[in-house]
Structures are given as structure tokens and as C-alpha cells.
Design a protein around this motif. Structure first.
Motif, PDB file in Angstrom:
ATOM      1  N   MET A  97       0.725  -1.316   0.071  1.00 46.87           N
ATOM      2  CA  MET A  97      -0.182  -0.013   0.027  1.00 46.87           C
ATOM      3  C   MET A  97       1.197   1.324  -0.233  1.00 46.87           C
ATOM      4  N   GLU A  98       0.801   1.974  -0.692  1.00 44.43           N
ATOM      5  CA  GLU A  98       0.879   3.137  -0.724  1.00 44.43           C
ATOM      6  C   GLU A  98       1.013   4.221   0.545  1.00 44.43           C
ATOM      7  N   GLN A  99       2.557   4.439   1.109  1.00 43.72           N
ATOM      8  CA  GLN A  99       2.167   6.112   2.411  1.00 43.72           C
ATOM      9  C   GLN A  99       1.719   6.983   1.888  1.00 43.72           C
ATOM     10  N   ILE A 100       0.588   7.513   3.014  1.00 44.66           N
ATOM     11  CA  ILE A 100       0.274   9.235   2.873  1.00 44.66           C
ATOM     12  C   ILE A 100       1.821   9.483   3.296  1.00 44.66           C
ATOM     13  N   LYS A 101       2.012  10.921   2.172  1.00 45.48           N
ATOM     14  CA  LYS A 101       3.380  11.390   2.526  1.00 45.48           C
ATOM     15  C   LYS A 101       3.041  13.138   3.745  1.00 45.48           C
ATOM     16  N   ASP A 102       1.402  12.876   2.771  1.00 47.67           N
ATOM     17  CA  ASP A 102       1.608  14.620   3.781  1.00 47.67           C
ATOM     18  C   ASP A 102       0.269  14.643   3.719  1.00 47.67           C
ATOM     19  N   ILE A 103       0.019  15.307   5.788  1.00 50.19           N
ATOM     20  CA  ILE A 103      -1.682  15.530   5.056  1.00 50.19           C
ATOM     21  C   ILE A 103      -1.501  16.820   5.763  1.00 50.19           C
ATOM     22  N   ASP A 104      -2.400  17.453   4.454  1.00 48.56           N
ATOM     23  CA  ASP A 104      -2.229  19.129   4.604  1.00 48.56           C
ATOM     24  C   ASP A 104      -3.294  19.874   5.237  1.00 48.56           C
ATOM     25  N   GLU A 105      -4.725  19.161   5.641  1.00 50.13           N
ATOM     26  CA  GLU A 105      -5.588  19.597   5.641  1.00 50.13           C
ATOM     27  C   GLU A 105      -5.697  19.066   7.307  1.00 50.13           C
ATOM     28  N   ARG A 106      -6.693  19.273   8.071  1.00 48.92           N
ATOM     29  CA  ARG A 106      -6.979  19.512   9.744  1.00 48.92           C
ATOM     30  C   ARG A 106      -7.616  18.680  10.027  1.00 48.92           C
ATOM     31  N   VAL A 107      -6.967  16.397  10.042  1.00 45.41           N
ATOM     32  CA  VAL A 107      -8.181  15.696  10.304  1.00 45.41           C
ATOM     33  C   VAL A 107      -8.350  15.583  11.883  1.00 45.41           C
ATOM     34  N   VAL A 108      -9.263  14.198  11.664  1.00 46.46           N
ATOM     35  CA  VAL A 108      -9.762  13.480  13.171  1.00 46.46           C
ATOM     36  C   VAL A 108     -10.116  11.955  12.171  1.00 46.46           C
ATOM     37  N   MET A 109      -9.371  11.103  12.823  1.00 46.29           N
ATOM     38  CA  MET A 109      -9.232  10.041  12.559  1.00 46.29           C
ATOM     39  C   MET A 109      -9.670   8.646  13.396  1.00 46.29           C
ATOM     40  N   PHE A 110     -10.903   8.199  13.429  1.00 41.70           N
ATOM     41  CA  PHE A 110     -10.977   7.630  14.122  1.00 41.70           C
ATOM     42  C   PHE A 110     -11.063   6.208  14.011  1.00 41.70           C
ATOM     43  N   PHE A 111     -10.172   5.299  14.538  1.00 42.99           N
ATOM     44  CA  PHE A 111      -9.516   3.480  14.108  1.00 42.99           C
ATOM     45  C   PHE A 111     -10.571   3.198  14.561  1.00 42.99           C
TER      46      PHE A 111
END
Length: 142
Positions: free
Chosen positions: A25-39
Motif C-alpha cells: 500500500m502507498e503511504q500518505i506523505k503529508d496530510i495537509d488538512e486538519r483531520v480527525v482519525m477514527f480507528f
């Protein structure tokens, strides 16, 4: 229809073979936006009937902080499954009733799919290592 599971990780066998074992799987390099992550987990998706139901319900988190995020990531095993926009939030008890109990109320979010360009940018990609691991199933990048 019966689905085979990888017993060690308790995930569908096809997911183990392609994602974890293959590690392509490709890895995300940068998350430019404000993000909430629900695992969440595949078992929660199965019990609640859909990914969006597993993502939107019964979180212990700051409503103000989560609602200030640009996007909501639904994450399973470190892979972004879907990207949403939170349009609202209310409190509910995790059995779906208004009856108080020991753990108190949890947050339930109203979610809409993000734009196709944002979904294409993040869906199906691995999160950077700094967002993987830890105890809290709710994480922020801000």
C-alpha cells in the motif's frame, strides 16, 4: 456467504494477504488538512452493517475539536478506508438509548462523503507512522 479470516489479526484473509503480508500500500506523505482519525475494526463494521455506521458512532472525544477538523478519516489497520466531512454531532449512549450508565454519553457524528478529489488522495493509503499505534482510537493531526 462465509468469509475466511486471518486468526492472528482477526481480519479478513484477503486483507491480510494483500495489505499486511504484501505491504504494497502507498503511504500518505503529508496530510495537509486538519483531520480527525477514527480507528475502527472489520468486526465493528460487520456488527453495525456498514463502514459509515462504524465510523460515526459512539466516540469519546472532544466535539469542538472533532468538528473543527476539515475531514474525518475512517481507518482500519492503519489504512484509510474512507474520507468524510462531519456535518453535525450529538450525544448518545453506546447502546443507542437515552439511558445513562457507567460510561456516560458518547459522540455520534453526522457524516457526508468528502469530494472525489480528496477521497482519491487518501483512500486505500497507509497513514504515516506517527499516527499508527497508541491506545486512543480517536487521533488528530492538529
Amino acid at each position: 456467504m462465509h468469509q475466511e479470516y486471518c486468526a492472528h489479526y482477526n481480519i479478513p484473509a484477503f486483507f491480510y494477504e494483500k495489505i499486511i503480508k504484501g505491504n504494497f500500500m502507498e503511504q500518505i506523505k503529508d496530510i495537509d488538512e486538519r483531520v480527525v482519525m477514527f480507528f475502527t475494526h472489520y468486526e465493528v463494521v460487520r456488527k453495525r452493517g456498514s463502514l459509515i455506521e462504524a465510523t460515526r458512532k459512539w466516540w469519546r472525544c472532544s466535539e469542538d475539536k472533532a468538528m473543527s477538523a476539515d475531514y474525518v478519516f475512517s481507518v482500519i489497520s492503519g489504512i484509510v478506508q474512507e474520507v468524510y466531512i462531519a456535518t453535525g454531532c450529538h450525544e448518545e449512549f453506546d447502546d443507542g438509548t437515552a439511558q445513562p450508565h457507567f460510561f456516560g454519553a458518547r459522540k455520534v457524528f453526522e457524516l457526508d462523503l468528502a469530494s472525489d478529489s480528496v477521497r482519491t488522495k487518501y483512500n486505500g493509503k497507509r497513514l504515516p507512522p506517527e499516527y499508527i499505534g497508541g491506545q486512543n482510537p480517536v487521533r488528530y493531526n492538529f
